[in-house]
Design an enzyme around this catalytic site. Structure first.
Site, PDB file in Angstrom:
ATOM      1  N   CYS A  27      75.185  64.798 183.878  1.00  0.00           N
ATOM      2  CA  CYS A  27      73.946  64.995 183.256  1.00  0.00           C
ATOM      3  C   CYS A  27      73.194  63.616 183.118  1.00  0.00           C
ATOM      4  CB  CYS A  27      74.050  65.356 181.547  1.00  0.00           C
ATOM      5  SG  CYS A  27      75.209  67.018 181.130  1.00  0.00           S
ATOM      6  N   LEU A  34      73.105  69.464 183.064  1.00  0.00           N
ATOM      7  CA  LEU A  34      73.867  70.283 184.171  1.00  0.00           C
ATOM      8  C   LEU A  34      74.908  71.029 183.609  1.00  0.00           C
ATOM      9  CD1 LEU A  34      74.172  70.951 187.222  1.00  0.00           C
ATOM     10  CD2 LEU A  34      76.082  69.485 187.212  1.00  0.00           C
ATOM     11  N   ASN A  93      77.124  61.487 178.878  1.00  0.00           N
ATOM     12  CA  ASN A  93      77.433  62.274 180.134  1.00  0.00           C
ATOM     13  C   ASN A  93      78.744  62.002 180.517  1.00  0.00           C
ATOM     14  OD1 ASN A  93      76.296  60.781 183.504  1.00  0.00           O
ATOM     15  ND2 ASN A  93      77.118  62.840 182.958  1.00  0.00           N
ATOM     16  N   GLY A  94      79.434  62.955 181.199  1.00  0.00           N
ATOM     17  CA  GLY A  94      80.870  63.012 181.352  1.00  0.00           C
ATOM     18  C   GLY A  94      81.760  64.044 181.046  1.00  0.00           C
ATOM     19  N   THR A 139      76.967  48.297 203.175  1.00  0.00           N
ATOM     20  CA  THR A 139      78.137  49.100 203.449  1.00  0.00           C
ATOM     21  C   THR A 139      78.062  50.401 202.487  1.00  0.00           C
ATOM     22  OG1 THR A 139      80.671  49.489 203.587  1.00  0.00           O
ATOM     23  CG2 THR A 139      80.007  48.216 201.859  1.00  0.00           C
ATOM     24  N   ARG A 177      75.337  52.613 204.048  1.00  0.00           N
ATOM     25  CA  ARG A 177      75.883  53.266 205.432  1.00  0.00           C
ATOM     26  C   ARG A 177      76.738  54.374 204.971  1.00  0.00           C
ATOM     27  NH1 ARG A 177      78.531  48.232 208.522  1.00  0.00           N
ATOM     28  NH2 ARG A 177      76.681  47.344 209.286  1.00  0.00           N
TER      29      ARG A 177
END
Length: 561
Positions: free
Chosen positions: A2, A50, A75-76, A337, A340
């Site tokens: 969320c 969510l 959130n979790g 990195t 990418r």
């Protein structure tokens, strides 16, 4: 997964400030709530939902009749919430896993609460009775959290930095926004005027320590000692359990599958667990790559072996390059990195959201840091130095791989689950003698591979497949993604720009044209925020100028450092 957002002691009009909360709407596409705090006209919570558990009572901030003075935005996922509820005989008002935080806090205070949570989380807990605000984040920072605080006590907190950068405050025209450190909680006093004052910042867990919640979990008893067969058995038990506990959801589960060791072990174990749980749908696995990419071929092999409903997403260099701007905006970093490797993950997440109903997505993140999977570990001067480096990488995950995994999936309203970063699995792995964990016979992650040697979970050639970076494996061996990027930026950044790079970007000055190009995009979105990235991700013990392992001498058929 969320989006959480909160302000304490705002001087500005809240209805204007709350527009900032809309910057993280992608994290919770199912619902939104904005709520003021009773008695504090300048304090409020914003929440994007969510719906993964309890569709009926899952809105936040969570408030319970029993504790009218407590407000929780988190959130979790707390995987052991039911075990704790039963053990302490708490009376639940909802089916939301986060409700356990309120009961534990009321029972034993913040320190005990946070140490008992087995899961991934970032939370804001307000106690108006005791005039306290608490912020907390899980051990590895799997769930993100940012904060901004001024000297006069204005506090703003959000899942992503983009929800804070445009906030206004009278005493600070430029709000300093920084990530909240993983494995910590902070205690703040709430003043009558809604402002706050920090009391203490506490590191409550080190990744090496066995977590306190072990006392209340149901894992079968592990065998003591470091005999190789004992260790292998314990690793299988704990990994199995790490996947099993993460099945907690009302939404469809899917899995990213690159065809490398880590994602293949996750996908195979996940499919086995879903069958045991008698889940009625097929497991969807997802691979992305350009034509003739090693990842696509390997992932296909694994999908056929385990029997998943497999999806292959093809992209070309043009689509990858076009996504860079959106990707850097989502990531809030310019690390080479990370950028990418994020392009493929961002594009595959976009595909999942658009074409399937899988919402909870499993992935193999964290394994390389934990099990010493990067190619440069072959160059470690000693097992002890390798152990040190492994712990450093885990500590910095929130700046790199975990950040990538969260933002690229959250950008498309998906929730990521990462079993390799399970507290019990990771603390056990780190408790093993250093010499057991180093690469052996020229093969990295030897112990992990050995543990699953006789399981027939995945094909043997995948079990022993050399390390492949996500950013390299999605393209062909002949022309890797990093080379495609180099060729593109060569035309975007000229030598004169590079010559003036140190002047233009004195902090973390880009050393390559690719780095310069990413930094330029980052500064367009987040001017003056370069310090969110403390340093670039680079391999150790070798004279590397580029983080791609295809530039390393050890590179066999494919790899990342």
């Amino acid at each position: 997964m969320c989006g959480i957002w909160a302000l304490f002691g705002s001087d500005d009009c809240l209805s204007v400030q709350c527009l900032s909360a809309m910057k993280i709407a992608h994290r919770g596409p199912d619902a939104f709530r904005f709520e003021n705090v009773n008695g504090y006209t300048n304090c409020c919570f914003g929440f994007h939902r969510l719906a993964v558990v309890d569709p009926l009572f899952g809105m936040q901030p969570i408030r319970l009749k029993k504790y009218p003075y407590l407000w929780l935005c988190y959130n979790g996922e707390i995987y052991n919430h039911k075990a704790l509820q039963q053990h302490f005989e708490f009376e639940y008002q909802t089916k939301v896993d986060g409700e356990i935080i309120l009961h534990l806090y009321d029972k034993g205070g913040i320190e005990q609460t946070i140490c008992l949570l087995d899961g991934v989380f970032a939370f804001i807990l307000l106690d108006t009775a005791n005039k306290k605000v608490f912020l907390g984040r899980d051990t590895y920072g799997v769930r993100p959290l940012f904060k901004a605080m001024t000297e006069d006590g204005f506090l703003a907190v959000c899942s992503e930095a983009k929800g804070l950068v445009t906030l206004k405050h009278s005493t600070a025209p430029f709000l300093k926004v920084e990530p909240f450190l993983p494995g910590h909680y902070e205690v703040l006093d709430l003043k009558p005027n809604g402002k706050v004052a920090s009391v203490e910042m506490v590191k409550y867990h080190h990744c090496r320590d066995e977590p306190l919640h072990v006392l209340y979990d149901s894992v079968e008893k592990l065998f003591p000692g470091f005999e190789i067969e004992t260790v292998k058995s314990n690793l299988r038990i704990l990994f199995d359990n790490a996947v099993k506990k993460r099945l907690m959801t009302d939404r469809r589960i899917g899995c990213l599958l690159s065809g490398g060791l880590d994602s293949s072990l996750v996908a195979a174990t996940l499919l086995k667990q879903l069958k045991e749980a008698q889940v009625q749908y097929a497991l969807q696995t997802f691979a992305i790559g350009m034509e003739d990419s090693p990842d696509l071929l390997a992932a296909r092999k694994v999908a056929n072996h385990i029997g998943s409903e497999h999806h292959e997403v093809l992209f070309n260099s043009e689509e990858g390059i076009q996504a860079l701007d959106e990707v850097i905006f989502s990531l809030e970093t310019y690390d080479i990195t990370t950028v990418r490797a994020s392009v493929g993950m961002y594009l595959i997440s976009k595909y999942i959201r658009k074409n399937t109903d899988s919402v909870v997505i499993f992935s193999g993140e964290g394994s390389d840091e934990l099990t010493q999977g990067y190619i440069y570990f072959h160059k470690a001067p000693s097992p002890e130095k390798a152990e040190e480096e492994s712990e450093r990488l885990l500590k910095e995950l929130y700046l790199f791989d975990v950040l990538r995994a969260d933002r690229t999936t959250a950008a498309h309203g998906l929730e990521l689950r990462v079993p390799f970063l399970d507290h019990r699995f990771s603390s056990y792995y780190l408790s093993l003698p250093p010499e057991m964990r180093i690469p052996k016979n020229g093969i990295e992650k030897h112990l992990l591979r050995e543990a699953f040697e006789d399981s027939n979970l995945i094909p043997k050639e995948i079990l022993w497949r050399p390390k492949e970076a996500f950013s390299d494996g999605i393209t062909s061996v002949k022309n890797s993604w990093f080379q495609i990027l180099q060729e593109y930026v060569e035309h975007q950044v000229d030598d004169a720009m590079m010559a003036a790079a140190a002047q233009k970007f004195p902090f973390n000055t880009p050393q390559t044209k690719e780095g310069y190009y990413y930094r330029q995009i980052f500064e367009q979105h987040y001017p003056g925020r370069a310090d969110w990235l403390t340093h670039y991700w680079m391999p150790k013990w070798i004279n590397a100028t580029d983080p791609s392992a295809r530039t390393l001498s050890h590179y066999k058929s494919a790899a990342k450092a």
